[in-house]
Design an enzyme around this catalytic site. Structure first.
Site, short mmCIF file in Angstrom:
data_model
loop_
_atom_site.label_atom_id
_atom_site.label_comp_id
_atom_site.label_asym_id
_atom_site.label_seq_id
_atom_site.Cartn_x
_atom_site.Cartn_y
_atom_site.Cartn_z
N ARG A 202 0.86 -1.18 0.00
CA ARG A 202 0.00 0.00 0.00
C ARG A 202 0.90 1.24 0.00
NH1 ARG A 202 -2.70 3.15 4.55
NH2 ARG A 202 -3.92 4.61 3.30
N HIS B 99 -2.58 11.10 0.42
CA HIS B 99 -2.11 10.86 1.79
C HIS B 99 -1.44 12.16 2.25
CE1 HIS B 99 -0.89 7.51 4.77
NE2 HIS B 99 -0.53 8.65 5.34
N GLU C 233 -7.35 8.75 5.82
CA GLU C 233 -7.66 9.42 7.08
C GLU C 233 -8.09 10.88 6.90
OE1 GLU C 233 -4.31 8.95 9.71
OE2 GLU C 233 -4.36 6.78 9.63
N ASN D 281 -7.75 2.01 9.52
CA ASN D 281 -6.47 2.14 10.21
C ASN D 281 -6.76 2.11 11.71
OD1 ASN D 281 -5.46 2.54 7.67
ND2 ASN D 281 -4.91 4.70 7.98
N TYR E 110 -4.89 1.90 15.63
CA TYR E 110 -3.68 1.91 16.45
C TYR E 110 -3.97 1.69 17.94
CZ TYR E 110 -1.09 3.40 12.38
OH TYR E 110 -0.50 3.42 11.14
N GLU F 283 -3.84 0.01 7.93
CA GLU F 283 -2.68 0.38 8.75
C GLU F 283 -2.87 -0.18 10.15
OE1 GLU F 283 -1.58 4.55 9.11
OE2 GLU F 283 -1.93 4.85 6.97
O1 IFM Z 1 2.40 7.67 9.93
C1 IFM Z 1 1.02 7.75 10.07
C2 IFM Z 1 0.34 7.56 8.72
O2 IFM Z 1 0.79 8.49 7.78
C3 IFM Z 1 -1.15 7.73 8.87
N1 IFM Z 1 -1.67 6.90 9.92
C4 IFM Z 1 -1.01 6.89 11.19
C5 IFM Z 1 0.49 6.69 11.00
C6 IFM Z 1 1.21 6.69 12.37
O3 IFM Z 1 1.00 7.91 13.02
#
Ligand code: IFM
Length: 440
Positions: free
Chosen positions: A77, A121, A166, A292, A294, A345
């Site tokens: 990606r 992006h 995002e 995405n 985290y 992500e």
């Molecule tokens: O590095 C970033 C990415 O560009 C977008 N999503 C979160 C990642 C980590 O902060």
């Protein structure tokens, strides 16, 4: 020991983004982007660095694809830099810029790696920013033209097309708090920007499909689960309200065709101006959605809990809580009629060091990934249709306002020499892909 096996065609991959890895910021006719301008402005980036060179992926993409091959990645990606292809965002084409992506895609195909392309992006051409950037509705139409151009050139080899990565970060960090390019702090502008990003997404989907009927079109949203500390209705109510306030601003228009009620309550007169037909354009059916993930936010009846006793935190200050990924996937699957999902992500920044044996032993990143893979598999057993997983990131890279101080890569990059070293987590990931399973 339990082994979690994935469907045979599960798309294992890794992700990057143009500004974070390419470098070559002004080479071969590339135009300036808002991130070039922002990082060149003193005081904006934690370590005063820029993406001028980054991982030099522009020149080293073949070496990087060889690494992807070694890891056995099935997909890569990446994003294309709008200003590399159209230096002013519209009008004059830069053939050398387009040729770069052509070569990149050819090399990926030759290595049997599926290109998974993101059109935006965050690196808007500076020239479009000077026309008002995302506050100007015309930029959404320029985006659709750029999308059509890219699909016409690469659509014979690229199947997966993502309009935006995002959009909430573009709006929030770029136009509300101003910690990202273009560094604006203006609530009214921010919500109009959100709407224009969504309009651009809708126009982009039409342009992608218009240029190649076989292309699959989607968008990537970043979501943080909102958890309550207990099942006490008072705690749950606060967590639910937080989810509605912060996570539904893009989900609802795209998958329900209207902005959430919570947004009207929160934003009041700053809600964007919507034209006739916008919501139908924004909510047209997608072929996939990228998520995405985290971390999560945790709440009790009094509000958000900033530090959770006993929890592990990454270098970003984000709590490690893999079960929240399963809960989030199940929640969105229940609340929306979603197309197939790709985790586009997921990953973690930890302090890595090169050991005396020349290797990078990163057990915490390895364990982070393992736990998130397992929770994804469990969510799939709960009925969520997840088709693939892209680890963030293939390479250590430029982490926006943090510069090079945070390392997310499966592969270490020595920024002095550009030497790549596969970390233990990368070697382990190769084995996950090879066996198509995770053991615990
Ligand atoms: O590095 C970033 C990415 O560009 C977008 N999503 C979160 C990642 C980590 O902060």
């Amino acid at each position: 020991m339990t082994t979690y096996t994935f469907p045979h065609n599960f798309l294992w991959g890794a992700a990057t983004a143009s500004y974070q890895v390419e470098g070559a910021w002004n080479e071969d006719g590339k135009g300036e982007s808002i991130w070039d301008r922002f990082s060149h402005t003193p005081g904006k980036i934690e370590d005063n660095s820029t993406g001028d060179i980054a991982c030099d992926h522009y020149h080293r993409y073949e070496e990087d694809i060889a690494l992807m091959r070694r890891l056995g990645l099935k997909a890569y990606r990446f994003s294309t830099a709008w200003a590399r292809v159209l230096p002013n965002g519209r009008g004059r084409l830069n053939p050398k810029g387009l040729d770069f992506y052509d070569r990149l895609v050819d090399s990926l195909c030759a290595a049997n790696i599926e290109p998974f392309l993101t059109l935006y992006h965050w690196d808007l051409p500076q020239a479009l920013h000077e026309e008002g950037g995302w506050t100007n509705r015309d930029v959404s139409y320029a985006f659709a033209d750029y999308a059509a151009l890219m699909v016409k050139r690469l659509g014979d080899r690229v199947k997966y097309w993502t309009t935006f990565n995002e959009p909430s970060v573009v709006m929030f960090d770029g136009y509300l708090v101003g910690e990202h390019a273009p560094g604006i702090q203006d609530p009214r502008a921010a919500y109009q920007v959100a709407h224009h990003l969504l309009v651009a997404h809708g126009l982009g989907v039409q342009a992608i499909r218009g240029a190649n009927s076989k292309a699959e079109a989607g968008i990537v949203l970043n979501l943080w689960m909102a958890d309550a500390v207990s099942e006490d209705p008072a705690d749950v109510a606060v967590a639910d309200a937080a989810w509605e306030r912060s996570e539904t601003l893009f989900l609802d228009p795209i998958f329900k065709g209207h902005y959430p009620t919570a947004a009207y309550e929160l934003v009041g007169e700053d809600m964007p101006k919507i034209q006739n037909g916008d919501m139908a354009l924004i909510s047209q059916e997608l072929d996939f959605v990228g998520i995405n993930f985290y971390s999560r936010n945790l709440f009790n009846a009094q509000g958000q809990i900033d530090s959770v006793p006993g929890s592990e935190y990454t270098e970003m200050g984000w709590e490690v809580c893999a079960p929240a990924l399963r809960r989030m996937l199940v929640k969105i699957n229940r609340n929306y009629k979603l197309p197939p999902i790709y985790i586009t992500e997921n990953g973690s920044a930890f302090k890595d060091e090169v050991s005396t044996d020349g290797k990078v032993h990163d057990p915490r990143r390895l364990d982070y990934l393992k736990q998130h893979f397992i929770q994804t598999r469990l969510a799939m057993q709960d009925g969520v249709d997840v088709r693939g997983y892209m680890v963030w990131s293939l390479l250590d890279n430029f982490e926006w306002g943090h510069g090079y101080t945070k390392r997310f890569g499966l592969v270490r990059v020595d920024y002095e020499t550009q030497k790549r070293t596969v970390k233990d987590s990368g070697e382990w990931y190769a084995e996950v892909i090879r066996t198509n399973s995770v053991a615990e």
